[in-house]
Enzyme design. Structure first.
Site, mmCIF file in Angstrom:
data_model
loop_
_atom_site.group_PDB
_atom_site.id
_atom_site.type_symbol
_atom_site.label_atom_id
_atom_site.label_comp_id
_atom_site.label_asym_id
_atom_site.label_seq_id
_atom_site.Cartn_x
_atom_site.Cartn_y
_atom_site.Cartn_z
ATOM 1 N N HIS A 100 0.834 -1.205 0.000
ATOM 2 C CA HIS A 100 0.000 0.000 0.000
ATOM 3 C C HIS A 100 0.868 1.255 0.000
ATOM 4 C CE1 HIS A 100 0.290 1.218 4.336
ATOM 5 N NE2 HIS A 100 0.456 -0.086 4.553
ATOM 6 N N ASP A 110 -0.563 4.491 0.731
ATOM 7 C CA ASP A 110 -1.076 5.558 1.611
ATOM 8 C C ASP A 110 -0.268 5.525 2.903
ATOM 9 O OD1 ASP A 110 -2.387 2.988 2.062
ATOM 10 O OD2 ASP A 110 -3.627 3.983 3.559
ATOM 11 N N ASP A 169 6.473 1.801 6.466
ATOM 12 C CA ASP A 169 5.061 1.413 6.336
ATOM 13 C C ASP A 169 4.357 2.303 5.341
ATOM 14 O OD1 ASP A 169 2.512 0.478 6.725
ATOM 15 O OD2 ASP A 169 2.241 1.405 8.677
ATOM 16 N N GLU A 173 -5.062 1.410 3.158
ATOM 17 C CA GLU A 173 -4.767 0.431 4.200
ATOM 18 C C GLU A 173 -4.813 1.057 5.584
ATOM 19 O OE1 GLU A 173 -2.777 -2.069 7.054
ATOM 20 O OE2 GLU A 173 -2.112 -0.081 6.458
ATOM 21 N N GLU A 174 -4.369 2.304 5.682
ATOM 22 C CA GLU A 174 -4.281 2.943 6.996
ATOM 23 C C GLU A 174 -5.642 3.357 7.545
ATOM 24 O OE1 GLU A 174 -1.769 2.605 8.620
ATOM 25 O OE2 GLU A 174 -0.023 2.561 7.299
ATOM 26 N N ASP A 227 4.212 -5.965 4.796
ATOM 27 C CA ASP A 227 3.659 -4.839 5.551
ATOM 28 C C ASP A 227 3.667 -5.111 7.053
ATOM 29 O OD1 ASP A 227 2.447 -2.335 5.876
ATOM 30 O OD2 ASP A 227 0.424 -3.169 5.746
ATOM 31 N N HIS A 260 4.433 4.615 12.013
ATOM 32 C CA HIS A 260 3.459 5.580 12.551
ATOM 33 C C HIS A 260 4.079 6.548 13.573
ATOM 34 C CE1 HIS A 260 -0.270 2.926 11.470
ATOM 35 N NE2 HIS A 260 0.684 2.856 10.569
HETATM 36 ZN ZN LIG Z 1 1.030 -0.744 6.495
#
Ligand SMILES: [Zn+2]
Length: 472
Positions: free
Chosen positions: A88, A90, A119, A153-154, A177, A445
């Protein structure tokens, strides 16, 4: 085909790999629905990141497809079966406190720093280059290779939902991921609210009336703060305060009280942790509830706090609710009271996340719960369930990925089982495979998100060999 030096193939392409990765990381692909358009439903940045990957693929001779501007794929090779690599592009918002611009993709001390480095744009580019290497080596394949690129995805996984409505499911696959070596089992995740049905106004029976009580905002976090606002009958306040101070001392937890407009406010601090293992934290809400229940409460509050005490205090395994379960693959069911809330007018609720083992039947558990709750005048609401995900240890997929990992790293490919959910669960037969190597700090994150260049190159070599071995 031990004759191919995969890591060497990666090193030969290192400069263009880093340049292409920096280009991707420099796009601020955060969900922006306020500025959504028909051809960019998740906002301009997210769409730009998708287009970036699809264009890169086209330039290198892959067949590309944009699926309703929310997902896409790059294809190579043909066959009745397919190998999927699910990524992903995003990212979550960058937040504060970065040492360098989160969208500059600066390289310092062998690390590339950017939101999405780990990520999931770093691994997305690693998987892309893996596929590119397999293509450029003109290796004979019997299966189609398909890189699927998601853009939500997030948040809500609307990317994969839409993609799999439009396109077929790959026969087997992996999602870069999460963690290396291989995550082969993920618990089921069920979130719900337990809501008090006792709605009549309290008779003024108690010495203490609870006006408000609240702790926690998210199902999947152990709340680290709780607050209650109490209306205490004349003359009893000093005693309640004394008891509260004794309780805090006895339990050895920080807390305080204040008197606000005649109301008594009690606050307490716990320790935050991820809800998939509540025992790693201290639930502030449950700690405060455990004190409040000992007071002479008004009837409605007493009903709520007795329930909380009897079924949740000192039990994160669902034993008191009678829904505990354990298996050898994923261990114990866990239960996290992430949101506790009580209002004198509306009554109370307890928001839960339950992480249940792969052999556990959630439908049965749900039936049991509904029955028990009805007995105590509570109801089950806002129920959601994401089924457990599991690929057999002796399957060809696991066997092949283990072999590749061990050849490339010289380390044992330990199979992991987790209480969280990874992107791999959107594949029917897929596992999470990297990119975070054992022992590396997980800074997804967080501020100053980074990935070691060396790790990215190593992951690329692993993915290249894995794609080839699975598709040959
Ligand atoms: Zn991810």
């Amino acid at each position: 085909m031990s004759s191919i030096d995969w890591l060497n193939e990666v090193h030969n392409r290192k400069d263009s790999f880093i340049k292409d990765l920096q280009g991707l990381l420099q796009i601020k692909s955060v969900l922006d629905e306020e500025n959504a358009t028909e051809d960019a439903p998740f906002g301009k940045g997210v769409k730009e990141a998708l287009t970036y990957m699809l264009s890169l693929g086209e330039k290198d001779g892959f067949v590309s497809k944009n699926v309703k501007n929310v997902a896409g794929h790059l294809l190579y090779g043909e066959g009745a079966e397919s190998v999927g690599v699910l990524c992903h592009v995003d990212v979550v918002p960058e937040g504060d406190g970065w040492t360098s611009d989160p969208y500059k993709a600066e390289i310092r001390d062998g690390k590339i720093f950017a939101r999405g480095a780990l990520d999931d744009k770093g691994p997305t580019m690693a998987a892309y280059y893996a596929m590119k290497i397999v293509k450029e080596l003109h290796l004979p394949l019997t299966k189609e290779i398909r890189m699927i690129i998601g853009t939500d995805e997030e948040s809500d996984w609307r990317c994969v939902d839409t993609y799999f409505q439009e396109e077929s499911m790959p026969t087997i696959g992996f999602a870069p991921d999460a963690d290396f070596p291989i995550i082969y089992a993920e618990k089921g995740i069920s979130d719900f609210d337990i809501v008090q049905k006792y709605t009549e106004a309290s008779s003024d029976s108690g010495e203490v009336k609870i006006l408000r009580f609240s702790s926690g905002r998210r199902y999947n976090m152990v709340p680290d703060f709780a607050q209650a606002v109490l209306e205490v009958k004349e003359g009893a306040q000093t005693e309640v305060i004394q008891r509260y101070q004794n309780y805090l001392k006895l339990e050895n937890i920080p807390g305080r009280y204040l008197v606000d407009n005649g109301d008594l406010v009690l606050e307490l601090e716990g320790v935050s942790a991820h809800g998939l293992e509540p025992n790693n934290g201290i639930n502030a809400g449950l700690k405060l509830a455990n004190f409040l229940v000992e007071l002479e409460l008004d009837e409605k509050a007493d009903h709520y706090f007795q329930f909380v005490k009897n079924f949740f205090v000192n039990d994160s395994r669902g034993k008191k609710l009678g829904i505990d379960y354990e298996d050898e693959i994923t261990g114990e069911l866990t239960l996290n009271a992430g949101i506790l809330d009580y209002q004198a007018d509306h009554g109370g609720k307890i928001g839960q996340t339950v992480r249940y083992p792969v052999t556990n039947d959630m439908d049965q558990t749900k039936e049991k719960l509904i029955k028990l709750l009805a007995e105590y005048n509570f109801s089950l609401e806002n129920f959601s369930d994401s089924k457990p995900h599991y690929v057999e240890k002796d399957s060809e997929l696991i066997q092949t990925l283990s072999k590749v990992y061990e050849e490339q790293t010289g380390e044992k490919a330990k199979l992991l089982s987790i209480g969280g959910g990874t992107y791999a669960r959107s594949l029917e037969k897929g596992v999470a495979f990297g990119p975070l190597f054992p022992g590396r700090e997980d800074i997804a994150h967080k501020k100053d998100e980074y990935m070691y260049i060396e790790d990215l190159l190593k992951a690329t070599a692993i993915y290249a060999q894995a794609i080839y071995e699975l598709a040959k």
